[in-house]
Write an enzyme that holds these catalytic residues in place. Structure first.
Site, PDB file in Angstrom:
ATOM      1  N   ASN A 140       5.400  -2.896 -13.422  1.00 14.86           N
ATOM      2  CA  ASN A 140       5.961  -2.409 -14.674  1.00 14.86           C
ATOM      3  C   ASN A 140       6.744  -3.529 -15.352  1.00 14.86           C
ATOM      4  O   ASN A 140       7.219  -4.466 -14.710  1.00 14.86           O
ATOM      5  CB  ASN A 140       6.902  -1.228 -14.419  1.00 14.86           C
TER       6      ASN A 140
ATOM      7  N   ILE B 203       1.117   3.900  -5.327  1.00 11.48           N
ATOM      8  CA  ILE B 203       0.049   3.425  -6.211  1.00 11.48           C
ATOM      9  C   ILE B 203      -0.935   2.549  -5.449  1.00 11.48           C
ATOM     10  O   ILE B 203      -2.159   2.706  -5.553  1.00 11.48           O
ATOM     11  CB  ILE B 203       0.636   2.660  -7.418  1.00 11.48           C
ATOM     12  N   GLY B 204      -0.423   1.594  -4.666  1.00 11.94           N
ATOM     13  CA  GLY B 204      -1.302   0.705  -3.917  1.00 11.94           C
ATOM     14  C   GLY B 204      -2.173   1.449  -2.925  1.00 11.94           C
ATOM     15  O   GLY B 204      -3.359   1.139  -2.751  1.00 11.94           O
TER      16      GLY B 204
ATOM     17  N   GLU C 188      13.736  -1.685 -10.944  1.00 11.87           N
ATOM     18  CA  GLU C 188      13.004  -2.691 -11.724  1.00 11.87           C
ATOM     19  C   GLU C 188      13.724  -3.000 -13.038  1.00 11.87           C
ATOM     20  O   GLU C 188      13.092  -3.320 -14.040  1.00 11.87           O
ATOM     21  CB  GLU C 188      11.586  -2.192 -11.999  1.00 11.87           C
TER      22      GLU C 188
ATOM     23  N   ALA D  43       0.836  -1.212   0.000  1.00 12.15           N
ATOM     24  CA  ALA D  43       0.000   0.000   0.000  1.00 12.15           C
ATOM     25  C   ALA D  43       0.866   1.256   0.000  1.00 12.15           C
ATOM     26  O   ALA D  43       0.726   2.138   0.835  1.00 12.15           O
ATOM     27  CB  ALA D  43      -0.934  -0.011   1.206  1.00 12.15           C
ATOM     28  N   GLY D  44       1.786   1.320  -0.979  1.00 17.02           N
ATOM     29  CA  GLY D  44       2.625   2.498  -1.144  1.00 17.02           C
ATOM     30  C   GLY D  44       1.901   3.555  -1.956  1.00 17.02           C
ATOM     31  O   GLY D  44       0.697   3.755  -1.810  1.00 17.02           O
TER      32      GLY D  44
ATOM     33  N   SER E 291      10.593   6.525 -12.258  1.00 21.78           N
ATOM     34  CA  SER E 291      10.637   5.735 -11.023  1.00 21.78           C
ATOM     35  C   SER E 291      12.009   5.114 -10.810  1.00 21.78           C
ATOM     36  O   SER E 291      12.466   4.977  -9.672  1.00 21.78           O
ATOM     37  CB  SER E 291       9.568   4.641 -11.069  1.00 21.78           C
TER      38      SER E 291
ATOM     39  N   LYS F  29       3.348   0.751 -23.049  1.00 21.16           N
ATOM     40  CA  LYS F  29       3.969   1.445 -21.914  1.00 21.16           C
ATOM     41  C   LYS F  29       5.450   1.076 -21.796  1.00 21.16           C
ATOM     42  O   LYS F  29       6.307   1.943 -21.607  1.00 21.16           O
ATOM     43  CB  LYS F  29       3.239   1.118 -20.619  1.00 21.16           C
TER      44      LYS F  29
END
Length: 323
Positions: A104, A11-12, A287, A8-9, A275, A206
């Site tokens: 991503n 985006i979450g 990532e 739950a950062g 990011s 994307k």
């Protein structure tokens, strides 16, 4: 619906807050001071117009074992963190639980229910030991392409910067009843949630820009606007994207926009830090495997040379070590 947000950062948390405000039974998995603030004060969401709301989840915890069985599990952690949490996910499942992969890059399930000569091949850059697939399973997986930009401005407070679209797709391309129920829940929470029967194409559109902009920004410290406006890095971006396009087309992906349109779209975003650059500056893992390493792996698989992608991939991998 019972919806668990794993991670739950920025985006979450944005997803979880709006879903909770819409009346869904939301469980947030978070940690540290961010979790403590949510448990004490709820999750504050600041919108682009400056207005704010406090969302109260059904449960906010760091212990996945405290959560009940879920209708939907949304994986909102970064791609390199999925393998570590995957073994704990089955405690959230009942027979019909969906797992939404909101990472991503190239997803671990890319060649599952894909058809064609590459059906069943594992992408080692993303799931080297098969741990993710073992504990999620292709039948549960729902593809998701994330477009909003958000940030945690302080523990328990998330700011929405732009965008509200989460594109969904079954990995077999069928518009099932379950994905329609999920899309409806997202729409009722105020999101755009189109369902695509070719979710891999949406992923590539994307990824096409991200595989160049993210690592170049990580190496140079430049924003999207700077990368696109400086002739040498614009050309480097174009070369990397040309390599990726050849791979994608070998995999029967048809881009609906031109390469220059994709670059111009990124330039129009302006002075935005990617990011990956933010991760490098914060000393966090990037990532790089899902966004760049996996594309290089697909190049080897399809016998498409990727010299530019390989060089940038090696450079970011070294940067992670030296930083």
């Amino acid at each position: 619906m019972k919806i668990c947000i794993v991670g739950a950062g920025a985006i979450g948390g944005y997803l979880g807050a709006k879903l909770a405000l819409a009346g869904e039974a939301v469980t947030l998995l978070a940690r540290g001071s961010h979790l403590e603030a949510i448990q004490k004060n709820g999750l504050k969401l600041i919108m682009t117009d400056g207005s704010s709301q406090i969302a109260t989840p059904t449960l906010a915890t760091s212990d996945i074992r405290e959560a009940v069985k879920q209708d939907v599990v949304i994986l909102a952690v970064k791609a390199h963190s999925v393998a570590a949490i995957a073994p704990s996910l089955p405690s959230l499942y009942d027979a019909h639980t969906m797992v939404v992969t909101a990472q991503n890059g190239v997803p671990w399930w890319y060649f599952r229910q894909h058809g064609g000569e590459y059906e069943g091949i594992r992408i080692h850059s993303v799931d080297p030991d098969g741990i993710i697939e073992t504990h999620i399973g292709a039948d549960r997986a729902i593809g998701c392409v994330v477009y909003p930009a958000t940030e945690i401005v302080e523990p328990g407070v998330i700011k929405h910067i732009e965008g509200d679209r989460f594109t969904l797709g079954e990995i077999n391309g069928i518009k099932t009843e379950r994905i329609q129920l999920l899309a409806q829940a997202l729409k009722q929470a105020g999101f755009k949630a189109p369902i695509r029967n070719q979710i891999r194409t949406e992923i590539w559109i994307k990824l096409w820009g991200n595989l160049a902009f993210n690592p170049i920004s990580a190496l140079t410290g430049a924003t999207l606007e700077q990368i696109c406006q400086y002739p040498l890095t614009r050309e480097l971006t174009r070369q990397m994207m040309c390599e990726a396009q050849a791979i994608a087309e070998k995999l029967d992906i048809k881009f609906g926009i031109t390469l220059e349109q994709r670059i111009n779209g990124a330039e129009n975003v302006g002075a935005h830090k990617t990011s990956m650059l933010q991760d490098i500056e914060a000393g966090r893992p990037t990532e790089i495997e899902a966004i760049v390493g996996a594309v290089a792996e697909l190049g080897r698989l399809t016998q498409i040379p990727t010299p530019y992608i390989n060089a940038i991939y090696a450079s970011v991998k070294l940067l992670e070590v030296t930083r």
